[in-house]
Design an enzyme around this catalytic site. Structure first.
Site, short mmCIF file in Angstrom:
data_model
loop_
_atom_site.label_atom_id
_atom_site.label_comp_id
_atom_site.label_asym_id
_atom_site.label_seq_id
_atom_site.Cartn_x
_atom_site.Cartn_y
_atom_site.Cartn_z
N SER A 219 0.83 -1.19 0.00
CA SER A 219 0.00 0.00 0.00
C SER A 219 0.87 1.26 0.00
O SER A 219 1.71 1.42 -0.89
CB SER A 219 -0.96 -0.05 1.20
OG SER A 219 -2.02 0.85 1.05
N ASP A 440 -8.59 -4.10 -6.51
CA ASP A 440 -8.15 -3.70 -5.18
C ASP A 440 -8.93 -2.45 -4.78
O ASP A 440 -8.92 -1.46 -5.50
CB ASP A 440 -6.64 -3.40 -5.22
CG ASP A 440 -6.06 -3.07 -3.85
OD1 ASP A 440 -6.71 -2.35 -3.07
OD2 ASP A 440 -4.93 -3.50 -3.58
N HIS A 469 -6.92 -6.28 -0.92
CA HIS A 469 -5.77 -5.39 -0.75
C HIS A 469 -4.58 -6.20 -0.25
O HIS A 469 -4.58 -6.69 0.87
CB HIS A 469 -6.13 -4.30 0.26
CG HIS A 469 -5.18 -3.15 0.31
ND1 HIS A 469 -4.77 -2.47 -0.81
CD2 HIS A 469 -4.56 -2.55 1.36
CE1 HIS A 469 -3.95 -1.49 -0.47
NE2 HIS A 469 -3.80 -1.53 0.85
#
Length: 503
Positions: A219, A440, A469
């Site tokens: 991320s 995602d 994710h």
């Protein structure tokens, strides 16, 4: 009201997405090389021990300057953790880890990856290095004085139904920006940037006695990893960037891509829920499940149940799309709210809040998110810019767009960026593997494509036909696991961009 705030708090824990004014002073790529810090390993703090159990980690600190442009300035200690490589003969070096955020604590991340089944060959090849980056947890934590009962409960603004809602949120955003400035008594907040954190990584590398370091970031951790590989290409070894925001910083475009991600990932949940209509009653087809979402959000906008309004429904739905394991909980929440059962909804949400109870880290996590996001790049200050964006995204991304385009405290941030954001450097070794799920909710596939183009021939893109994710170890796709492990252990980068089929 407390239960309503608690749900927002749990979502914030999930999140986990321009001209510059003033004189820009570029800090050096690396700070004060004459003062190479050293790490003395010892037991980790009790909270890290508890989170990592049964895996045992060792912890230590590395001293870094608050201001890398002035190495002689005040210093802070950053806490790092280590899970030593299991095979000294096979050991290649260090694999630095970052869980995302900005604002996520990473000290226990080596243990989390062990619990999720990271391959033994990776554990034999690398010392896994977790850390709390500057401003987080055990590394000189910062505070804006935020509370779960206050008006700012998540790193995504509330859904804006109309222009008036944007105007109302602007007042909250300005208040939060001023509150952060007032709490910044030691002046650390303005030094929380991706570039400075990348410089910290290089000092940690030196403290560990390594000429190079490998890196695995998820991320926002992809932005940090991209910055490190760009600022220190000769010191970067094998770099894996998983679930990419698309650059070295989160800007307004990146934040708005959250809405694209929800549009692309929601059909997976809708298909799942439609197949279980007999149990949850949310719709017999994916299209009906989608209509249920809009109907329920509007219903809660007009008449909240157990303090849950339409905005919190949208926010919790976004957060529950991060993992397929959360689909049953999301369906149960929808079912309870649709029935208007206030008592049942209170029980359900109370259980949810208890499971995700993070009062100690709530303020710190959101404060770091704001500081890094607002310091990295200058955000638009004109409220009309956000009104237009909200109107655009309400139409093109109806599930969530009027939230992610809404105004944030960055529009009123007191500190202008001290330097331009780190530019992705495509001049370096071919050592960046970009890993990206096709669907995602927070970092859509477009983010991986963007970073792949910016790194050019330094990188390869590994696309994964999956949702959620996080792909490597955190996902369940054999091809993604095998390809990434092969690169980390053997250095075998795919010859070309590759698509992993659904597992």
């Amino acid at each position: 009201m407390k239960r309503q705030r608690a749900i927002g708090r749990s979502c914030s824990a999930l999140a986990i997405v321009l001209g510059l004014s003033g004189t820009l002073l570029a800090a050096p790529a690396v700070a004060d090389g004459s003062r190479t810090p050293q790490v003395r390993w010892g037991p980790c703090p009790d909270d890290v021990v508890a989170e990592a159990a049964p895996t045992v980690l060792r912890c230590g600190t590395v001293s870094v300057p608050v201001d890398h442009a002035d190495p002689g300035s005040a210093r802070i200690d950053l806490m790092v953790s280590r899970l030593a490589a299991t095979d000294p003969d096979q050991r290649r070096g260090t694999l630095m880890l970052n869980p995302g955020g900005p604002g996520g604590s990473g000290l226990a991340l080596p243990a989390l990856l062990v619990a999720r089944g990271i391959p033994a060959d990776v554990l034999a090849t690398y010392d896994l290095i977790g850390m709390d980056t500057r401003g987080i947890g055990h590394s000189a934590p910062v505070s804006c004085g935020l509370t779960p009962e206050g008006p700012y409960i998540a790193n995504i603004p509330p859904y804006a139904a109309d222009d008036a809602a944007v105007t109302a949120q602007a007042k909250v955003a300005e208040q939060v920006a001023e509150q952060c400035a007032e709490h910044d008594s030691d002046g650390l907040l303005r030094h929380l940037t991706t570039a400075n954190t990348a410089r910290d990584l290089d000092l940690i590398r030196a403290a560990l006695g390594e000429e190079k370091t490998s890196y695995l970031g998820y991320s926002y951790g992809t932005a940090l990893g991209a910055a490190y590989a760009s600022m220190f290409p000769e010191r970067s070894d094998r770099i894996v960037l998983d679930s990419n925001i698309g650059d070295t910083h989160l800007d307004r475009d990146g934040m708005r891509r959250y809405a694209l991600g929800m549009e692309q990932s929601f059909p997976d949940f809708a298909k799942w829920a439609a197949a279980r209509h007999g149990s949850y009653g949310l719709g017999r087809t994916p299209a009906q499940v989608r209509r249920t979402y809009f109907t329920l959000a509007k219903q809660l906008d007009n008449a909240p149940v157990a303090g849950i309004d339409g905005n919190l429904l949208r926010l919790t739905t976004f957060g529950q799309l991060f993992k397929k394991l959360q689909y049953p909980k999301l369906a149960q929440q929808w079912q309870t709210l649709a029935n208007g059962d206030d008592a049942a909804a209170r029980r359900l949400m109370s259980q949810d809040a208890a499971a995700a109870d993070v009062p100690a880290s709530f303020d710190n996590s959101l404060s770091v998110f704001l500081a890094v996001t607002c310091n990295d790049i200058k955000w638009p200050r004109n409220v009309d810019t956000y009104r237009r964006g909200v109107a655009e995204d309400r139409e093109r991304y109806p599930l969530f767009g009027a939230a992610t385009a809404n105004i944030t405290p960055c529009a009123f941030w007191r500190h202008a960026p001290a330097e331009p954001p780190v530019a992705v450097d495509d001049d370096g070794p071919r050592n960046v593997l970009v890993v990206q799920n096709l669907r995602d909710p927070a970092t859509p596939h477009a983010g991986g494509e963007l970073l792949r183009r910016k790194f050019a021939d330094r990188s390869r893109l590994l696309s994964v036909d999956d949702g959620g994710h996080g792909a490597y170890v955190l996902g369940d796709n054999p091809c993604a696991l095998n390809t990434t492990t092969r690169y980390l252990v053997e250095g075998r980068m795919p010859d070309k961009d590759t698509l992993c089929p659904a597992g």
